[in-house]
Enzyme design. Structure first.
Site, short mmCIF file in Angstrom:
data_model
loop_
_atom_site.label_atom_id
_atom_site.label_comp_id
_atom_site.label_asym_id
_atom_site.label_seq_id
_atom_site.Cartn_x
_atom_site.Cartn_y
_atom_site.Cartn_z
N GLY A 31 0.82 -1.21 0.00
CA GLY A 31 0.00 0.00 0.00
C GLY A 31 0.85 1.25 0.00
O GLY A 31 2.03 1.20 -0.38
N HIS A 37 4.42 1.83 -7.94
CA HIS A 37 3.44 0.74 -7.86
C HIS A 37 2.52 0.77 -9.09
O HIS A 37 2.19 -0.28 -9.65
CB HIS A 37 2.55 0.91 -6.63
CG HIS A 37 3.27 0.83 -5.32
ND1 HIS A 37 3.43 1.92 -4.50
CD2 HIS A 37 3.84 -0.21 -4.66
CE1 HIS A 37 4.08 1.56 -3.40
NE2 HIS A 37 4.35 0.28 -3.48
P1 AMP Z 1 6.21 -2.26 -1.58
O1 AMP Z 1 4.83 -1.69 -1.46
O2 AMP Z 1 7.29 -1.31 -1.17
O3 AMP Z 1 6.34 -3.64 -0.98
O4 AMP Z 1 6.45 -2.47 -3.13
C1 AMP Z 1 5.59 -3.24 -3.90
C2 AMP Z 1 6.18 -3.45 -5.27
O5 AMP Z 1 6.36 -2.18 -5.90
C3 AMP Z 1 7.55 -4.13 -5.24
O6 AMP Z 1 7.62 -5.08 -6.30
C4 AMP Z 1 8.49 -2.98 -5.46
O7 AMP Z 1 9.71 -3.37 -6.08
C5 AMP Z 1 7.69 -2.11 -6.40
N1 AMP Z 1 8.18 -0.73 -6.36
C6 AMP Z 1 8.31 0.06 -5.26
N2 AMP Z 1 8.86 1.24 -5.59
C7 AMP Z 1 9.10 1.19 -6.94
C8 AMP Z 1 9.67 2.10 -7.89
N3 AMP Z 1 10.12 3.29 -7.53
N4 AMP Z 1 9.76 1.69 -9.16
C9 AMP Z 1 9.32 0.47 -9.54
N5 AMP Z 1 8.77 -0.43 -8.70
C10 AMP Z 1 8.66 -0.08 -7.42
#
Ligand code: AMP
Length: 281
Positions: A31, A37
């Site tokens: 989230g 995301h």
């Molecule tokens: P998180 O909510 O931080 O667990 O991230 C969920 C997904 O979003 C994971 O696969 C992350 O690698 C991806 N994600 C988070 N930040 C970025 C970003 N700046 N660029 C690309 N993917 C992202």
């Protein structure tokens, strides 16, 4: 768009979609959604027909001194963004739904889980692989979408999928950055305006190393030294690691080649940020 909090309802809906011949795509998140995301959601929309986004702040991947209780929770905002993207289903379970009392079974990818972030965050990747394997069993996606931002996580999940014969294709999406270079992260909301400027040292150091590689430098030791030198310009930022590794084994290399991963983690105040670049990419 359906919003489900139970495993049963989510599994039933995803199975019904698959029975209709739809390809199911899963985007796991915690989230506090941002453009990073949403880029995964858009990729999922482009490569599948029924898109499930999970929103779960997974306690198992937080250390005892980490930010679990203050991690941003913005469900209404997330819901509105995902509705606009045309997501089919949000799976937003509670902690007890995911970890009923007495849950003592974990998935761990040995060796890799102790490298990079795993070294400074013991147990972190065990939490990640346990929750992701549960999500795979709940949604049974054809494809799952992850961001290159978490490069070690990619290597570890790919290895888990291979080792456990999980029938899912892992799709990796590029890092989405702010205009000045800072990799987008839910944790960026912790940063003051001053700290945001200081945090630019992560992407600046990576860019510098990328340039040296492009100019012909291949010795990892030299590349690491140059990257650390850039960090020295920003004493307010405390480096956790600056590593040049094989992107699949996460093992340090001596000679960089095209495809080698340069990964960095650093504390800006109390906020831990990560970033990386693939050389020659
Ligand atoms: P998180 O909510 O931080 O667990 O991230 C969920 C997904 O979003 C994971 O696969 C992350 O690698 C991806 N994600 C988070 N930040 C970025 C970003 N700046 N660029 C690309 N993917 C992202």
């Amino acid at each position: 768009m359906k919003i489900f909090a139970t495993i049963d309802a989510t599994r039933t809906a995803a199975r019904a979609a698959r029975r209709q011949g739809l390809r199911v795509g899963l985007v796991p998140t915690m989230g506090a959604l941002h453009e990073g995301h949403l880029s995964l959601v858009r990729a999922a929309k482009a490569h599948s027909d029924f898109v499930v986004v999970s929103i779960f702040v997974n306690p198992l991947q937080f250390g005892p001194k980490e930010d679990l209780s203050k991690y941003p929770r913005t469900f209404e905002h997330d819901r509105a963004l995902l509705e606009k993207e045309g997501v089919d289903l949000i799976f937003a379970p509670s902690e007890v739904e995911m970890y009923p009392g007495g849950a003592v079974t974990f998935v761990n990818v040995d060796v890799l889980s102790d490298r990079l972030d795993g070294q400074s965050r013991p147990g972190h990747f065990r939490g990640v692989t346990t929750v992701v394997s549960k999500l795979f069993r709940i949604v049974e996606p054809d494809k799952a979408f992850f961001g290159q931002k978490d490069a070690a996580q990619i290597a570890i999940i790919k290895r888990m999928v291979r080792d456990l014969d999980i029938p899912v294709e892992i799709v990796v999406c590029p890092i989405v950055r702010e205009r000045e270079g800072l990799a987008m992260s839910s944790r960026n909301t912790y940063l003051s305006p001053e700290q945001r400027k200081q945090a630019l040292v992560l992407s600046r150091a990576l860019k510098h190393v990328q340039q040296l590689f492009n100019q012909g430098e291949r010795r990892a030791e030299q590349l690491v030294r140059a990257g650390k030198h850039v960090f020295a310009e920003e004493p307010a930022v405390r480096l956790d690691y600056f590593s040049i590794v094989d992107p699949d084994s996460l093992e340090p290399v001596e000679q960089a080649v095209a495809g080698t991963l340069v990964a960095v983690a650093a504390f800006v105040g109390t906020t831990r940020l990560i970033d990386n670049v693939i050389l020659g990419g």
